[in-house]
Design a protein around this motif. Structure first.
Motif, PDB file in Angstrom:
ATOM      1  N   THR A 152      73.638  11.193  67.041  1.00 25.86           N
ATOM      2  CA  THR A 152      73.699  11.482  65.601  1.00 25.86           C
ATOM      3  C   THR A 152      72.463  10.936  64.877  1.00 25.86           C
ATOM      4  OG1 THR A 152      76.111  11.251  65.713  1.00 25.86           O
ATOM      5  CG2 THR A 152      75.094  11.148  63.520  1.00 25.86           C
ATOM      6  N   ASN A 153      72.215   9.649  65.078  1.00 30.52           N
ATOM      7  CA  ASN A 153      71.192   8.988  64.261  1.00 30.52           C
ATOM      8  C   ASN A 153      69.772   9.438  64.623  1.00 30.52           C
ATOM      9  OD1 ASN A 153      73.474   7.648  63.450  1.00 30.52           O
ATOM     10  ND2 ASN A 153      72.888   5.637  64.242  1.00 30.52           N
ATOM     11  N   HIS A 154      69.507   9.569  65.924  1.00 32.42           N
ATOM     12  CA  HIS A 154      68.159   9.994  66.331  1.00 32.42           C
ATOM     13  C   HIS A 154      68.077  11.462  66.737  1.00 32.42           C
ATOM     14  CE1 HIS A 154      64.321  10.539  68.136  1.00 32.42           C
ATOM     15  NE2 HIS A 154      64.877  10.768  69.315  1.00 32.42           N
ATOM     16  N   LEU A 155      68.818  11.857  67.789  1.00 35.72           N
ATOM     17  CA  LEU A 155      68.612  13.218  68.324  1.00 35.72           C
ATOM     18  C   LEU A 155      68.950  14.293  67.292  1.00 35.72           C
ATOM     19  CD1 LEU A 155      69.969  12.637  71.952  1.00 35.72           C
ATOM     20  CD2 LEU A 155      67.573  13.067  71.285  1.00 35.72           C
ATOM     21  N   GLY A 156      69.981  14.067  66.499  1.00 33.60           N
ATOM     22  CA  GLY A 156      70.337  15.038  65.463  1.00 33.60           C
ATOM     23  C   GLY A 156      69.204  15.204  64.458  1.00 33.60           C
ATOM     24  N   HIS A 157      68.636  14.088  64.026  1.00 36.74           N
ATOM     25  CA  HIS A 157      67.533  14.181  63.053  1.00 36.74           C
ATOM     26  C   HIS A 157      66.244  14.691  63.698  1.00 36.74           C
ATOM     27  CE1 HIS A 157      69.936  11.408  60.302  1.00 36.74           C
ATOM     28  NE2 HIS A 157      69.698  12.490  59.596  1.00 36.74           N
ATOM     29  N   PHE A 158      66.054  14.381  64.985  1.00 35.10           N
ATOM     30  CA  PHE A 158      64.892  14.928  65.695  1.00 35.10           C
ATOM     31  C   PHE A 158      64.988  16.453  65.713  1.00 35.10           C
ATOM     32  CE2 PHE A 158      62.688  16.531  69.405  1.00 35.10           C
ATOM     33  CZ  PHE A 158      61.483  15.845  69.391  1.00 35.10           C
ATOM     34  N   ALA A 159      66.176  16.960  66.066  1.00 30.31           N
ATOM     35  CA  ALA A 159      66.362  18.418  66.131  1.00 30.31           C
ATOM     36  C   ALA A 159      66.234  19.043  64.742  1.00 30.31           C
ATOM     37  CB  ALA A 159      67.733  18.736  66.732  1.00 30.31           C
ATOM     38  N   LEU A 160      66.781  18.385  63.746  1.00 32.63           N
ATOM     39  CA  LEU A 160      66.728  18.912  62.379  1.00 32.63           C
ATOM     40  C   LEU A 160      65.277  19.001  61.892  1.00 32.63           C
ATOM     41  CD1 LEU A 160      68.272  19.694  59.734  1.00 32.63           C
ATOM     42  CD2 LEU A 160      68.086  17.275  59.096  1.00 32.63           C
ATOM     43  N   LEU A 192      62.920  22.398  61.035  1.00 32.18           N
ATOM     44  CA  LEU A 192      62.369  22.615  59.688  1.00 32.18           C
ATOM     45  C   LEU A 192      60.850  22.438  59.649  1.00 32.18           C
ATOM     46  CD1 LEU A 192      65.117  20.570  57.779  1.00 32.18           C
ATOM     47  CD2 LEU A 192      64.900  23.077  57.830  1.00 32.18           C
ATOM     48  N   LEU A 193      60.257  22.214  60.832  1.00 35.48           N
ATOM     49  CA  LEU A 193      58.842  21.849  60.892  1.00 35.48           C
ATOM     50  C   LEU A 193      57.921  22.897  60.263  1.00 35.48           C
ATOM     51  CD1 LEU A 193      57.088  19.528  61.956  1.00 35.48           C
ATOM     52  CD2 LEU A 193      56.798  20.839  64.071  1.00 35.48           C
ATOM     53  N   ASP A 194      58.260  24.181  60.429  1.00 37.12           N
ATOM     54  CA  ASP A 194      57.394  25.220  59.841  1.00 37.12           C
ATOM     55  C   ASP A 194      57.317  25.075  58.318  1.00 37.12           C
ATOM     56  OD1 ASP A 194      60.113  25.906  59.673  1.00 37.12           O
ATOM     57  OD2 ASP A 194      59.691  28.050  59.604  1.00 37.12           O
ATOM     58  N   LEU A 195      58.428  24.744  57.690  1.00 41.15           N
ATOM     59  CA  LEU A 195      58.423  24.582  56.229  1.00 41.15           C
ATOM     60  C   LEU A 195      57.722  23.284  55.821  1.00 41.15           C
ATOM     61  CD1 LEU A 195      62.032  25.778  55.305  1.00 41.15           C
ATOM     62  CD2 LEU A 195      59.880  27.042  55.128  1.00 41.15           C
ATOM     63  N   ILE A 196      57.946  22.242  56.611  1.00 42.84           N
ATOM     64  CA  ILE A 196      57.299  20.949  56.307  1.00 42.84           C
ATOM     65  C   ILE A 196      55.777  21.105  56.384  1.00 42.84           C
ATOM     66  CG2 ILE A 196      56.960  18.585  57.167  1.00 42.84           C
ATOM     67  CD1 ILE A 196      59.942  18.726  58.146  1.00 42.84           C
ATOM     68  N   THR A 197      55.312  21.727  57.448  1.00 41.30           N
ATOM     69  CA  THR A 197      53.853  21.829  57.624  1.00 41.30           C
ATOM     70  C   THR A 197      53.242  22.836  56.641  1.00 41.30           C
ATOM     71  OG1 THR A 197      54.154  23.434  59.404  1.00 41.30           O
ATOM     72  CG2 THR A 197      53.890  21.143  60.058  1.00 41.30           C
ATOM     73  N   ALA A 198      54.065  23.749  56.118  1.00 42.69           N
ATOM     74  CA  ALA A 198      53.538  24.745  55.165  1.00 42.69           C
ATOM     75  C   ALA A 198      53.589  24.238  53.720  1.00 42.69           C
ATOM     76  CB  ALA A 198      54.337  26.035  55.277  1.00 42.69           C
ATOM     77  N   THR A 199      54.198  23.078  53.495  1.00 43.79           N
ATOM     78  CA  THR A 199      54.325  22.547  52.128  1.00 43.79           C
ATOM     79  C   THR A 199      53.325  21.401  51.955  1.00 43.79           C
ATOM     80  OG1 THR A 199      56.702  23.053  52.218  1.00 43.79           O
ATOM     81  CG2 THR A 199      55.947  21.616  50.420  1.00 43.79           C
ATOM     82  N   LEU A 226      66.242  17.130  75.664  1.00 41.97           N
ATOM     83  CA  LEU A 226      67.684  17.047  75.415  1.00 41.97           C
ATOM     84  C   LEU A 226      68.153  18.012  74.334  1.00 41.97           C
ATOM     85  CD1 LEU A 226      67.992  13.153  75.559  1.00 41.97           C
ATOM     86  CD2 LEU A 226      69.133  14.739  77.122  1.00 41.97           C
ATOM     87  N   THR A 227      67.352  18.150  73.280  1.00 43.51           N
ATOM     88  CA  THR A 227      67.792  18.989  72.147  1.00 43.51           C
ATOM     89  C   THR A 227      67.358  20.442  72.310  1.00 43.51           C
ATOM     90  OG1 THR A 227      65.763  18.573  70.875  1.00 43.51           O
ATOM     91  CG2 THR A 227      67.613  17.044  70.520  1.00 43.51           C
ATOM     92  N   GLY A 228      66.368  20.685  73.157  1.00 45.51           N
ATOM     93  CA  GLY A 228      65.829  22.035  73.281  1.00 45.51           C
ATOM     94  C   GLY A 228      65.009  22.440  72.073  1.00 45.51           C
ATOM     95  N   VAL A 229      64.678  21.489  71.211  1.00 46.20           N
ATOM     96  CA  VAL A 229      63.851  21.786  70.025  1.00 46.20           C
ATOM     97  C   VAL A 229      62.437  21.289  70.311  1.00 46.20           C
ATOM     98  CG1 VAL A 229      63.497  21.324  67.564  1.00 46.20           C
ATOM     99  CG2 VAL A 229      65.818  21.625  68.462  1.00 46.20           C
ATOM    100  N   ASN A 230      61.500  22.224  70.382  1.00 49.66           N
ATOM    101  CA  ASN A 230      60.124  21.872  70.734  1.00 49.66           C
ATOM    102  C   ASN A 230      59.228  21.938  69.505  1.00 49.66           C
ATOM    103  OD1 ASN A 230      60.550  21.510  73.579  1.00 49.66           O
ATOM    104  ND2 ASN A 230      60.953  23.702  73.615  1.00 49.66           N
ATOM    105  N   TYR A 231      58.450  20.896  69.326  1.00 52.01           N
ATOM    106  CA  TYR A 231      57.532  20.813  68.193  1.00 52.01           C
ATOM    107  C   TYR A 231      56.196  21.448  68.604  1.00 52.01           C
ATOM    108  CZ  TYR A 231      60.506  17.350  65.685  1.00 52.01           C
ATOM    109  OH  TYR A 231      61.511  16.690  65.003  1.00 52.01           O
ATOM    110  N   GLU A 232      56.214  22.773  68.775  1.00 51.13           N
ATOM    111  CA  GLU A 232      55.027  23.459  69.314  1.00 51.13           C
ATOM    112  C   GLU A 232      53.754  23.146  68.533  1.00 51.13           C
ATOM    113  OE1 GLU A 232      54.720  24.898  72.059  1.00 51.13           O
ATOM    114  OE2 GLU A 232      56.828  25.106  72.629  1.00 51.13           O
ATOM    115  N   SER A 233      53.853  23.133  67.199  1.00 49.91           N
ATOM    116  CA  SER A 233      52.628  22.960  66.405  1.00 49.91           C
ATOM    117  C   SER A 233      52.118  21.521  66.435  1.00 49.91           C
ATOM    118  CB  SER A 233      52.852  23.403  64.959  1.00 49.91           C
ATOM    119  OG  SER A 233      53.882  22.648  64.368  1.00 49.91           O
ATOM    120  N   LEU A 234      52.896  20.595  67.011  1.00 53.45           N
ATOM    121  CA  LEU A 234      52.460  19.196  67.081  1.00 53.45           C
ATOM    122  C   LEU A 234      52.285  18.740  68.529  1.00 53.45           C
ATOM    123  CD1 LEU A 234      54.666  17.459  64.326  1.00 53.45           C
ATOM    124  CD2 LEU A 234      52.432  18.536  64.092  1.00 53.45           C
TER     125      LEU A 234
END
Ligand SMILES: NC(=O)c1ccc[n+]([C@@H]2O[C@H](COP(=O)([O-])OP(=O)(O)OC[C@H]3O[C@@H](n4cnc5c(N)ncnc54)[C@H](OP(=O)(O)O)[C@@H]3O)[C@@H](O)[C@H]2O)c1
Length: 314
Positions: free
Chosen positions: A124-132, A136-143, A301-309
Motif C-alpha cells: 500500500t504505502n510504497h508499491l501502490g504509490h509507485f504504480a500510481l 500518471l507520469l505522462d501528465l506529470i512530465t507534461a506539466t 512487481l507492479t508491471g508499471v514501467n517508467y519508460e521515459s525515466l
C-alpha cells in the motif's frame, strides 16, 4: 515568509489553475492537506476507498469552505487494477497534474497481503504509490514545474531493505519492521525519482515530508483493543493535531524554494512536532544502490514501467 518567522499554511500562494491529487484524503493528514490546498484555490482530486467516505469528506469540506474546486475519485492502493482504473478516469478528465501528494498509508498492521499478493504495508504505502505515480507520469512530465510529494515517517529509521525477502516471508514478518521498510521505501523512491527527473531533463521535482506525530486514525486498529482504548486520549493529548501534522506536507508541496530531493518535517525536539523545516533522513535512505534495486523490483512487481525515466543501465 522571511527567515525569522515560521512557515504556516498562510504562506501557501495562490494555487488557482493547479490540478492536485491527494491520496488517502478522507481523513487525517490527507483531509487537512486537501483543505489547505482547496483554500489556496487549487482543483483538488481527493482519493478515497469508498463512495460513502467520498460523500462524507466532500460534504464536510464544502460545508466548511463554501465554493471550492473539489472532486473525489475512488482509489485502492492495495489493488493494481484499481490504480489502473483511477489513472484511466483521471486521464479522461484532466490533461495536467501539477501536484501529486502520495499521502495514504497504513501502519503496523497484522500480517496480511494486498489483492496482488504483496505484504500489505509495502504494497500500500510504497508499491501502490509507485504504480500510481508511474501511471500518471505522462501528465506529470507534461506539466511544467510539477511536483510529487511522498509521505514518509520518523519510522523510516527502523527500516532495512532485504531484497531477497522484501515481503517478510517464512514467518519473518513483524508489523514494526514492515512499516519501517515501507517508509524507507518512500524515501528511496523520492530520491531516485528526483535523480531520474534530473537525468532525463524533466522540469518536475520529487520531495518528501513527514509529520512527526499527529493524532489521526493511523493507529486506530491498535487502540481498538479494549485495554488500550484509555491510552488513546492520553497519547493524543501530547501529539500534534492533524492540521499541525499536515504542515510539512503542505510546505513540501507548495514552497517555491523547495528543491528536488528535499525532505520536510517538524522543527522541534526529535522532529516530533513544530513548524515545518528541511530535515535530514537516514543514511540508508540515501543509498543509490538500494534505490536502484527497489526501482527495478517495483517495476517488476507492479508491471508499471517508467519508460521515459529509464537509466542508461536499464
Ligand atoms: N499520524 C502520524 O503521526 C504519522 C506519522 C508518520 C507518518 N504518517 C504518514 O502520514 C500518512 C497519512 O496518515 P494519517 O496519519 O493521516 O492516517 P489516517 O488518518 O489513517 O489516513 C490514512 C489514509 O490512507 C488511506 N488508505 C489506507 N489504506 C489505503 C489503501 N489501500 N488505498 C487507498 N487509501 C488507503 C485511508 O483510507 P481509509 O479511511 O479508507 O482507511 C486514509 O484516508 C501515512 O502515509 C502515514 O504513514 C503519519
Amino acid at each position: 515568509m522571511n527567515a525569522r518567522t515560521e512557515w504556516t499554511a498562510s504562506d501557501i500562494g495562490d494555487l488557482t489553475g493547479k490540478v492536485v491529487i491527494v491520496t488517502g484524503a478522507n481523513s487525517g493528514l490527507g483531509f487537512e492537506t486537501s483543505r489547505a490546498l482547496l483554500t489556496a484555490g487549487a482543483h483538488v482530486v481527493m482519493t478515497m476507498r469508498t463512495a460513502e467516505k467520498a460523500a462524507a469528506a466532500k460534504s464536510a469540506l464544502l460545508n466548511d469552505l463554501g465554493e471550492v474546486s473539489l472532486e473525489t475519485m475512488l482509489l485502492d492502493l492495495a489493488d493494481l487494477e484499481s490504480i489502473q482504473h483511477f489513472s484511466e478516469e483521471f486521464h479522461g478528465k484532466h490533461s495536467q497534474l501539477d501536484l501529486l501528494v502520495n499521502n495514504a498509508g497504513i501502519m503496523m498492521t497484522d500480517a496480511q497481503l494486498t489483492i496482488d499478493g504483496f505484504e500489505s504495508q509495502l504494497g500500500t504505502n510504497h508499491l501502490g504509490h509507485f504504480a500510481l505515480t508511474g501511471r500518471l507520469l505522462d501528465l506529470i512530465t507534461a506539466t511544467p514545474g510539477a511536483r510529487v510529494v511522498s509521505l514518509s515517517s520518523l519510522a523510516h529509521g527502523w527500516g532495512f531493505m532485504e531484497f531477497g525477502n522484501l515481503m517478510f516471508q517464512n514467518g519473518s514478518y513483524t508489523p514494526r519492521a514492515a512499516y519501517g521498510r515501507s517508509k524507507l521505501a518512500n524515501l528511496l523512491f523520492t530520491y531516485e525519482l528526483q535523480r531520474r527527473f534530473e537525468s532525463a531533463g524533466i522540469d518536475a521535482t520529487s520531495v518528501a515530508a513527514h509529520p512527526g506525530t499527529a493524532g489521526t486514525g493511523l493507529a486506530d486498529h491498535m487502540f481498538n483493543r479494549w485495554y488500550l482504548r484509555p491510552l488513546k486520549a492520553l497519547v493524543f493529548l501530547g501529539i500534534q493535531t492533524p492540521k499541525q501534522g499536515a504542515r510539512p506536507s503542505l510546505r513540501a508541496a507548495t514552497d517555491p524554494s523547495a528543491t528536488g530531493g528535499e525532505y520536510f518535517g517538524p522543527s522541534g525536539r526529535k522532529e516530533y512536532r513544530g513548524a515545518p523545516v528541511r530535515v535530514e533522513s537516514s543514511p540508508a535512505s540515501h543509498s543509490e544502490v538500494d534505490a536502484a534495486k527497489l526501482w527495478t523490483e517495483s517495476e517488476r512487481l507492479t508491471g508499471v514501467n517508467y519508460e521515459s525515466l529509464r537509466t542508461p543501465t536499464q
